[in-house]
Design a protein around this motif. Structure first.
Motif, mmCIF file in Angstrom:
data_model
loop_
_atom_site.group_PDB
_atom_site.id
_atom_site.type_symbol
_atom_site.label_atom_id
_atom_site.label_comp_id
_atom_site.label_asym_id
_atom_site.label_seq_id
_atom_site.Cartn_x
_atom_site.Cartn_y
_atom_site.Cartn_z
ATOM 1 N N ARG A 19 0.830 -1.204 0.000
ATOM 2 C CA ARG A 19 0.000 0.000 0.000
ATOM 3 C C ARG A 19 0.867 1.257 0.000
ATOM 4 N N GLU A 176 -9.483 -1.979 4.237
ATOM 5 C CA GLU A 176 -8.126 -2.426 3.907
ATOM 6 C C GLU A 176 -8.095 -3.664 3.016
ATOM 7 N N GLN A 179 -7.614 -2.883 -0.561
ATOM 8 C CA GLN A 179 -6.339 -2.341 -0.991
ATOM 9 C C GLN A 179 -5.259 -3.404 -1.156
ATOM 10 N N ILE A 185 -5.193 0.708 -4.615
ATOM 11 C CA ILE A 185 -4.132 1.387 -3.871
ATOM 12 C C ILE A 185 -3.845 2.753 -4.501
#
Length: 192
Positions: A19, A176, A179, A185
């Motif tokens: 990330r 999350e 991502q 991202i």
């Protein structure tokens, strides 16, 4: 080390390095997450520990060099991501100038080095098919760094009055799991 964080069980999935390596400096998808759990010091410590693995006599040295470069980039990106919005909001042109003349050019150079290391390893290990995806990812990150540099420079030179991307309120990114994919991202847009 993870037990010093109150929600360490999810720490690894929320704060995995991919990330930070591919994050956009201006859009700020990770800014608020990094404000609540800064990662610069984590990657700085990890980088110092990992340097001990570098040894030209080790048959795995090329892999260690690649990993160390990834950690170095994550450290540098986290530093900028953790400070850029704050510096902009506080009109800290000194930090913004450092971004233009030091931090972002270093990141561009680091990404070019990482891509060269990665390509060499890939071509020695695999067929060339598939590296075109990495060419696009590396190329995209490098171009966004150049665009970020241009936008910040235009602001400190007085060519633009605001950097719209940095003027927006940052929100926590609590999805999350989304991502893990490159497109989630680099942008909040589904257009990639």
């Amino acid at each position: 080390d993870f037990d010093k964080f109150d929600d360490y069980k999810f720490y690894g999935s929320r704060f995995f390095g991919k990330r930070f390596v591919f994050a956009d400096l201006l859009i700020g998808l990770l800014d608020e997450d990094l404000r609540t759990k800064p990662m610069y010091e984590h990657y700085k410590n990890l980088e110092n520990k990992f340097k001990t693995y570098i040894d030209t006599n080790n048959p795995w040295n090329e892999m260690y060099v690649y990993i160390l470069k990834l950690i170095e980039i994550a450290r540098k990106k986290c530093f900028v991501l953790e400070n850029l919005k704050i510096a902009y909001d506080n009109k800290n042109n000194g930090f913004l100038k450092d971004c233009v003349f030091k931090y972002i050019p270093e990141l561009i150079s680091d990404f070019e080095s990482l891509e060269a290391i990665h390509k060499k390893q890939w071509m020695a290990t695999y067929k060339p098919f598939g590296f075109e995806v990495l060419d696009i990812r590396y190329g995209g990150v490098i171009q966004r760094l150049k665009s970020s540099l241009e936008r910040i420079k235009a602001y400190i030179d007085g060519d633009i009055e605001i950097i719209e991307e940095l003027s927006e309120t940052r929100l926590l990114h609590r999805c999350e799991w989304t991502q893990r994919d490159f497109h989630a991202i680099v942008t909040a847009c589904n257009g990639i």
